[in-house]
Write an enzyme that holds these catalytic residues in place. Structure first.
Site, PDB file in Angstrom:
ATOM      1  N   HIS A 162      25.212  18.670  22.832  1.00 37.92           N
ATOM      2  CA  HIS A 162      24.313  19.245  21.826  1.00 37.92           C
ATOM      3  C   HIS A 162      24.952  19.214  20.441  1.00 37.92           C
ATOM      4  O   HIS A 162      26.157  19.044  20.299  1.00 37.92           O
ATOM      5  CB  HIS A 162      23.893  20.672  22.190  1.00 37.92           C
ATOM      6  N   HIS A 196      28.434  22.420  14.468  1.00 34.16           N
ATOM      7  CA  HIS A 196      29.412  21.816  15.374  1.00 34.16           C
ATOM      8  C   HIS A 196      28.759  20.751  16.242  1.00 34.16           C
ATOM      9  O   HIS A 196      27.535  20.677  16.342  1.00 34.16           O
ATOM     10  CB  HIS A 196      30.083  22.883  16.256  1.00 34.16           C
ATOM     11  N   GLU A 225      33.177  21.360  19.763  1.00 32.52           N
ATOM     12  CA  GLU A 225      33.127  22.173  20.984  1.00 32.52           C
ATOM     13  C   GLU A 225      33.239  21.220  22.163  1.00 32.52           C
ATOM     14  O   GLU A 225      32.595  20.166  22.183  1.00 32.52           O
ATOM     15  CB  GLU A 225      31.791  22.934  21.045  1.00 32.52           C
TER      16      GLU A 225
END
Ligand code: CO
Length: 140
Positions: free
Chosen positions: A7, A80, A131
Site C-alpha cells: 500500500h 509512506h 514500511e
C-alpha cells in the site's frame, strides 16, 4: 528481500474528506470501513485498488506521530510506502547490519493488516519513509 508493494500511505487531516476526493476524482469505490489504531495514534481507512491499496491515515490523539507531518503538509500528502517481506526479523536485522535505523527501537509492531511491521528511518532511504510488513496470509 523487498516484495510486493502492499500500500501507499497518505496522511490527511480528515479521512471523511479524503475518501470523497479519491471517490469523486478517481472513481475509487472499494472504500473499506475506517478504524482506530490507538497505540499507533492513527485512524485508518483502506481503499482497495486492483494492484494494492491506498492507506488513508488521520491523527488520533494528542501524541499522534502524524501531527508533525501535517504541520509541514497541512492539506496532507503522501506519507509512506509499504512493501511485503517474507521474514520481518531477518529483514530488520539485514537493514540494521547495513547501518539503517529502524523506528520504534527496531521492535516490530502489529500493523493495520494484523501482521508485524517495521518502519525504516527516511534519512536512510533517500527521504522516503518505508514500511515493511510480514507477508499476510491473504493479500487483501
Ligand atoms: Co502503512
Amino acid at each position: 528481500m523487498i516484495g510486493r508493494l502492499n500500500h501507499v500511505g497518505v496522511a490527511t487531516p480528515s479521512i471523511a474528506e479524503a475518501v470523497l476526493v479519491w471517490r469523486d476524482m478517481l472513481g475509487a469505490d472499494a472504500i473499506r470501513p475506517t478504524f482506530d489504531m490507538v497505540e499507533q495514534g492513527v485512524r485508518v481507512c483502506f481503499i482497495d485498488l486492483p494492484n494494492g491499496q491506498i492507506e488513508l491515515i488521520e491523527p488520533l490523539g494528542e501524541s499522534s506521530p502524524l501531527h508533525g507531518f501535517l504541520a509541514r503538509n497541512p492539506r496532507g500528502g503522501q506519507h509512506h510506502l509499504c512493501f511485503e517481506v517474507e521474514d520481518i526479523i531477518a529483514t530488520r536485522d539485514a537493514l540494521m547490519a547495513k547501518g539503517a535505523t529502524i523506528l520504534n527501537a527496531g521492535q516490530p509492531r502489529i500493523g493495520a493488516h494484523g501482521v508485524p511491521v517495521i518502519f525504516v528511518r527516511p534519512a536512510d532511504m533517500g527521504g522516503v519513509l518505508i514500511e515493511l510488513m510480514a507477508k499476510p496470509e491473504e493479500t487483501h
